[in-house]
Design a protein around this motif. Structure first.
Motif, PDB file in Angstrom:
ATOM      1  N   TYR A 178      81.528  53.597  17.802  1.00 48.04           N
ATOM      2  CA  TYR A 178      80.874  53.440  19.104  1.00 48.04           C
ATOM      3  C   TYR A 178      79.720  54.423  19.245  1.00 48.04           C
ATOM      4  O   TYR A 178      79.770  55.543  18.735  1.00 48.04           O
ATOM      5  N   ASP A 179      78.699  53.994  19.985  1.00 41.23           N
ATOM      6  CA  ASP A 179      77.571  54.882  20.263  1.00 41.23           C
ATOM      7  C   ASP A 179      77.914  55.914  21.330  1.00 41.23           C
ATOM      8  O   ASP A 179      77.295  56.967  21.404  1.00 41.23           O
ATOM      9  N   GLY A 180      78.877  55.599  22.168  1.00 40.52           N
ATOM     10  CA  GLY A 180      79.271  56.525  23.218  1.00 40.52           C
ATOM     11  C   GLY A 180      80.549  56.046  23.878  1.00 40.52           C
ATOM     12  O   GLY A 180      81.007  54.924  23.652  1.00 40.52           O
ATOM     13  N   VAL A 181      81.130  56.908  24.708  1.00 31.86           N
ATOM     14  CA  VAL A 181      82.339  56.548  25.430  1.00 31.86           C
ATOM     15  C   VAL A 181      82.218  57.057  26.867  1.00 31.86           C
ATOM     16  O   VAL A 181      81.767  58.174  27.110  1.00 31.86           O
ATOM     17  N   VAL A 182      82.585  56.190  27.816  1.00 34.12           N
ATOM     18  CA  VAL A 182      82.602  56.550  29.234  1.00 34.12           C
ATOM     19  C   VAL A 182      84.055  56.486  29.697  1.00 34.12           C
ATOM     20  O   VAL A 182      84.709  55.454  29.565  1.00 34.12           O
ATOM     21  N   ILE A 183      84.562  57.597  30.242  1.00 30.79           N
ATOM     22  CA  ILE A 183      85.961  57.675  30.652  1.00 30.79           C
ATOM     23  C   ILE A 183      86.031  57.905  32.165  1.00 30.79           C
ATOM     24  O   ILE A 183      85.465  58.877  32.678  1.00 30.79           O
ATOM     25  N   PHE A 184      86.720  57.014  32.854  1.00 33.10           N
ATOM     26  CA  PHE A 184      86.971  57.162  34.286  1.00 33.10           C
ATOM     27  C   PHE A 184      88.369  57.754  34.465  1.00 33.10           C
ATOM     28  O   PHE A 184      89.360  57.167  34.014  1.00 33.10           O
ATOM     29  N   THR A 185      88.464  58.899  35.114  1.00 35.27           N
ATOM     30  CA  THR A 185      89.749  59.553  35.298  1.00 35.27           C
ATOM     31  C   THR A 185      89.742  60.402  36.558  1.00 35.27           C
ATOM     32  O   THR A 185      88.674  60.816  37.033  1.00 35.27           O
ATOM     33  N   ASP A 186      90.944  60.637  37.111  1.00 29.38           N
ATOM     34  CA  ASP A 186      91.022  61.540  38.267  1.00 29.38           C
ATOM     35  C   ASP A 186      91.011  62.999  37.828  1.00 29.38           C
ATOM     36  O   ASP A 186      90.972  63.906  38.663  1.00 29.38           O
ATOM     37  N   GLY A 187      91.071  63.246  36.509  1.00 27.05           N
ATOM     38  CA  GLY A 187      90.945  64.606  35.989  1.00 27.05           C
ATOM     39  C   GLY A 187      92.251  65.353  35.816  1.00 27.05           C
ATOM     40  O   GLY A 187      92.259  66.470  35.286  1.00 27.05           O
ATOM     41  N   TYR A 188      93.358  64.750  36.241  1.00 23.71           N
ATOM     42  CA  TYR A 188      94.653  65.427  36.098  1.00 23.71           C
ATOM     43  C   TYR A 188      95.224  65.097  34.728  1.00 23.71           C
ATOM     44  O   TYR A 188      96.055  64.195  34.558  1.00 23.71           O
ATOM     45  N   LEU A 189      94.771  65.858  33.732  1.00 27.40           N
ATOM     46  CA  LEU A 189      95.126  65.592  32.338  1.00 27.40           C
ATOM     47  C   LEU A 189      95.813  66.815  31.733  1.00 27.40           C
ATOM     48  O   LEU A 189      95.431  67.952  32.016  1.00 27.40           O
ATOM     49  N   PRO A 190      96.825  66.593  30.879  1.00 28.56           N
ATOM     50  CA  PRO A 190      97.433  67.730  30.181  1.00 28.56           C
ATOM     51  C   PRO A 190      96.484  68.330  29.155  1.00 28.56           C
ATOM     52  O   PRO A 190      96.491  69.540  28.917  1.00 28.56           O
ATOM     53  N   ASN A 191      95.647  67.485  28.567  1.00 25.78           N
ATOM     54  CA  ASN A 191      94.691  67.933  27.552  1.00 25.78           C
ATOM     55  C   ASN A 191      93.400  67.149  27.706  1.00 25.78           C
ATOM     56  O   ASN A 191      93.415  65.977  28.109  1.00 25.78           O
ATOM     57  N   PRO A 192      92.261  67.754  27.394  1.00 22.76           N
ATOM     58  CA  PRO A 192      90.997  67.019  27.464  1.00 22.76           C
ATOM     59  C   PRO A 192      90.922  65.986  26.346  1.00 22.76           C
ATOM     60  O   PRO A 192      91.673  66.053  25.366  1.00 22.76           O
ATOM     61  N   PRO A 193      90.036  64.994  26.462  1.00 21.76           N
ATOM     62  CA  PRO A 193      89.882  63.991  25.396  1.00 21.76           C
ATOM     63  C   PRO A 193      89.463  64.650  24.081  1.00 21.76           C
ATOM     64  O   PRO A 193      88.835  65.714  24.066  1.00 21.76           O
ATOM     65  N   GLN A 194      89.805  64.002  22.983  1.00 18.43           N
ATOM     66  CA  GLN A 194      89.441  64.501  21.658  1.00 18.43           C
ATOM     67  C   GLN A 194      88.232  63.763  21.080  1.00 18.43           C
ATOM     68  O   GLN A 194      87.912  63.946  19.910  1.00 18.43           O
ATOM     69  N   THR A 195      87.610  62.912  21.861  1.00 19.12           N
ATOM     70  CA  THR A 195      86.401  62.236  21.409  1.00 19.12           C
ATOM     71  C   THR A 195      85.256  63.248  21.319  1.00 19.12           C
ATOM     72  O   THR A 195      85.281  64.283  21.995  1.00 19.12           O
ATOM     73  N   PRO A 196      84.240  62.971  20.488  1.00 18.41           N
ATOM     74  CA  PRO A 196      83.120  63.919  20.357  1.00 18.41           C
ATOM     75  C   PRO A 196      82.472  64.214  21.696  1.00 18.41           C
ATOM     76  O   PRO A 196      82.135  63.307  22.451  1.00 18.41           O
ATOM     77  N   GLN A 197      82.290  65.484  21.994  1.00 18.76           N
ATOM     78  CA  GLN A 197      81.772  65.866  23.301  1.00 18.76           C
ATOM     79  C   GLN A 197      80.375  65.327  23.558  1.00 18.76           C
ATOM     80  O   GLN A 197      80.037  64.945  24.681  1.00 18.76           O
ATOM     81  N   LYS A 198      79.546  65.278  22.520  1.00 15.57           N
ATOM     82  CA  LYS A 198      78.170  64.827  22.699  1.00 15.57           C
ATOM     83  C   LYS A 198      78.081  63.326  22.964  1.00 15.57           C
ATOM     84  O   LYS A 198      77.048  62.835  23.417  1.00 15.57           O
ATOM     85  N   LYS A 199      79.158  62.595  22.648  1.00 17.94           N
ATOM     86  CA  LYS A 199      79.161  61.153  22.870  1.00 17.94           C
ATOM     87  C   LYS A 199      79.952  60.759  24.116  1.00 17.94           C
ATOM     88  O   LYS A 199      79.990  59.594  24.488  1.00 17.94           O
TER      89      LYS A 199
END
Length: 375
Positions: free
Chosen positions: A333-354
């Protein structure tokens, strides 16, 4: 007649005081006219480019000024919410009931001042709905229309002058947009009366603004990855937004392929409209995308979903976005858009720049390095 005029002026002043707006703004966009018939209505006058509110002389003469002010509030709400134009091909009587139900039950002044006068008009306790409503503020008029039974009996106390099918008045739309902006500047956010209507309108503007920010960030993400210069880089143009690479002559420059991940747990169900509008924007700008939804596990994956696909967010457990990480790693993928309320045990592991995180709740910032957009 002068007595009627004086009483109407007193009611207008009471409306202004109740809603904390200035008389200059109100009288700039609305004319008021006493009429012989026992009813009230609002329509857009093409000659004066103003709304005209007509109210029964008997009501003006026989009711208290604060009660007439509540009738004015009812009619102004119809204009602000574009009820006259939004009916389209729907059943006229059923649409009138849905529109009145929303206005009457979301405006405290109307409930307090008009329910005793018009007990058989449209109220929650005079209509039959297909499901129980706990908080009517979470519903739109369109949703209330679908929930109404076909054989509803309540009669709105006012008349609704509706547009013909598919008819939109460009002048009215321009005046309405300008009026909403001016009312929004001068009102106080006291959660009463017209404030509720304006907040509903401002919510739509907030959604559109958020989507533009996401598209701008997505544009920068894709160009950075592909080393393709943005068409707005060399020459700035007011007609070209930063995501102009997907419009007009630029749309062949690059065809982005994006993963949209949606956290369905917690309070995310409140933001279905934001997500639905964003997905429609991707289609409108020819951006290919895959859609994945889940909470602690992936609940649904839709590769390149059709535009008509309606998203319903129903969470089942705690939030763990590892399913988005796994899905991202399977495709380039060229990028990823994640919709979340932010209450996560851990942040996503996808590349930060994408990765673009759209946060719907004011949670603590645990996402250093990620591009975050707060809704």
């Amino acid at each position: 007649m002068s007595t009627i005029k004086n009483k109407l002026d007193s009611a207008i002043l009471a409306f202004i005081e109740n809603n904390k707006i200035t008389s200059t703004v109100l009288l700039k966009y609305f004319d008021f006219e006493p009429i012989k018939k026992n009813t009230a209505y609002v329509y857009f006058d093409n000659k004066s480019n103003r709304y005209r509110i007509c109210i029964s002389e008997d009501w003006i003469d026989g009711l208290h000024n604060y009660q007439v002010a509540a009738i004015i509030e009812h009619e102004v709400s119809h204009a602000l919410l574009r009820h006259l134009e939004r009916k389209r091909t729907r059943d006229k009587r059923k649409w009138n009931i849905a529109a009145d139900l929303f206005i009457n039950e979301t405006n405290p002044h109307i409930i307090k001042d008009l329910k005793d006068i018009f007990p058989d008009a449209v109220w929650l306790d005079t209509v039959t709905l297909k499901e129980d409503i706990q908080d009517i503020n979470k519903y739109t008029v369109d949703q209330l229309y679908e929930l109404l039974e076909e054989n509803e009996e309540p009669q709105p106390f006012d008349e609704h002058l509706l547009c013909k099918e598919d008819e939109t008045n460009p002048k009215e739309m321009d005046v309405l947009e300008e009026m909403v902006q001016e009312l929004g500047k001068c009102k106080r956010h006291n959660g009463e009366g017209i404030s509720n209507v304006l907040l509903a309108i401002n919510q739509k503007a907030k959604i559109n603004h958020t989507i533009k920010r996401i598209l701008n960030s997505l544009s920068k993400t894709v160009y950075k990855k592909s080393n393709t210069p943005s068409p707005t880089h060399k020459r700035r143009s007011r007609r070209l937004p930063q995501y102009a690479f997907i419009k007009g002559r630029h749309k062949k420059t690059l065809m982005p392929y994006v993963l949209v991940g949606i956290d369905t747990s917690g309070s995310m169900y409140q933001h279905e409209q934001l997500i639905q509008n964003f997905l429609s924007s991707l289609k409108n700008y020819n951006i290919q995308y895959d859609l994945t939804l889940g909470d602690d596990n992936e609940r649904l994956f839709i590769p390149q979903p059709p535009l008509t696909k309606k998203i319903e967010l129903r969470g089942y457990g705690e939030t763990n976005l590892s399913f988005i990480d796994r899905r991202f790693n399977k495709n380039n993928y060229d990028g990823v858009v994640i919709f979340t309320d932010g209450y996560l045990p851990n942040p996503p592991q996808t590349p930060q720049k994408k990765t673009i995180l759209v946060l719907t709740e004011p949670t603590e910032d645990l996402f250093n390095g990620f591009k975050t957009i707060r809704y």
